[in-house]
Design a protein around this motif. Structure first.
Motif, short mmCIF file in Angstrom:
data_model
loop_
_atom_site.label_atom_id
_atom_site.label_comp_id
_atom_site.label_asym_id
_atom_site.label_seq_id
_atom_site.Cartn_x
_atom_site.Cartn_y
_atom_site.Cartn_z
N GLN A 64 40.62 49.91 50.75
CA GLN A 64 40.22 49.46 49.29
C GLN A 64 41.37 49.98 48.29
O GLN A 64 41.61 49.13 47.40
CB GLN A 64 38.90 50.35 49.01
N TYR A 67 43.77 47.28 48.66
CA TYR A 67 43.40 46.12 47.92
C TYR A 67 43.67 46.32 46.24
O TYR A 67 44.00 45.52 45.58
CB TYR A 67 42.01 45.77 48.17
N ASP A 68 43.02 47.68 45.75
CA ASP A 68 43.21 48.01 44.33
C ASP A 68 44.82 47.79 43.87
O ASP A 68 44.91 47.16 42.93
CB ASP A 68 42.68 49.25 43.99
N GLN A 71 46.01 44.30 43.89
CA GLN A 71 45.25 43.48 42.73
C GLN A 71 46.07 44.02 41.45
O GLN A 71 46.38 43.20 40.55
CB GLN A 71 44.03 43.99 42.71
N THR A 72 46.34 45.19 41.05
CA THR A 72 47.09 45.77 39.95
C THR A 72 48.40 45.29 39.80
O THR A 72 48.97 44.66 38.94
CB THR A 72 47.14 47.27 40.11
N ILE A 74 49.56 42.08 41.47
CA ILE A 74 49.35 40.89 40.95
C ILE A 74 49.01 40.59 39.47
O ILE A 74 49.69 39.38 39.09
CB ILE A 74 48.01 40.11 41.92
N THR A 75 48.05 41.41 39.07
CA THR A 75 47.65 41.33 37.49
C THR A 75 49.03 41.47 36.92
O THR A 75 49.32 40.73 35.84
CB THR A 75 46.85 42.24 37.26
#
Length: 112
Positions: A64, A67-68, A71-72, A74-75
């Motif tokens: 997790q 993943y977080d 995701q950060t 990628i953003t």
């Protein structure tokens, strides 16, 4: 019917390949050691389910967190890409302003 034969042939090939590979002593010893180790681990975790659950929960938390973080990242990359899209227009405007400033400077210097 063709798929049925293919599946059977693949399974038969895998079994035959496994048997042939066992003729090699190093492969055989390695396989036996791996099976023993795996068997011991299964027995241990069957008797210590709480430890297994803690380990699984820890791995889930790690996944997790990964993943977080992804995701950060990628953003941020998307935001940076959006900023870069407007960069050529900004550069063109700066070049135009610079040209105007030099042109204005030349007309004021040429008048003197």
């Amino acid at each position: 019917m063709g798929q049925n034969k293919l599946f059977k042939a693949v399974i038969a090939g895998a079994i035959i390949g496994g048997i042939v590979s066992m003729f090699d002593r190093a492969t055989r010893e390695s396989t036996v050691a791996t099976v023993k180790t795996t068997s011991e681990r299964v027995k241990y975790y069957a008797q210590n389910r709480d430890e297994l659950m803690q380990m699984v929960e820890g791995k889930i938390e790690q996944a997790q967190s990964l993943y977080d973080t992804a995701q950060t990242s990628i953003t941020k990359l998307v935001e940076n890409a959006d900023q870069l899209k407007g960069l050529p227009e900004t550069i063109q405007a700066m070049v135009g302003d610079t040209q105007k400033a030099f042109a204005k400077d030349e007309t004021t210097n040429g008048a003197n």
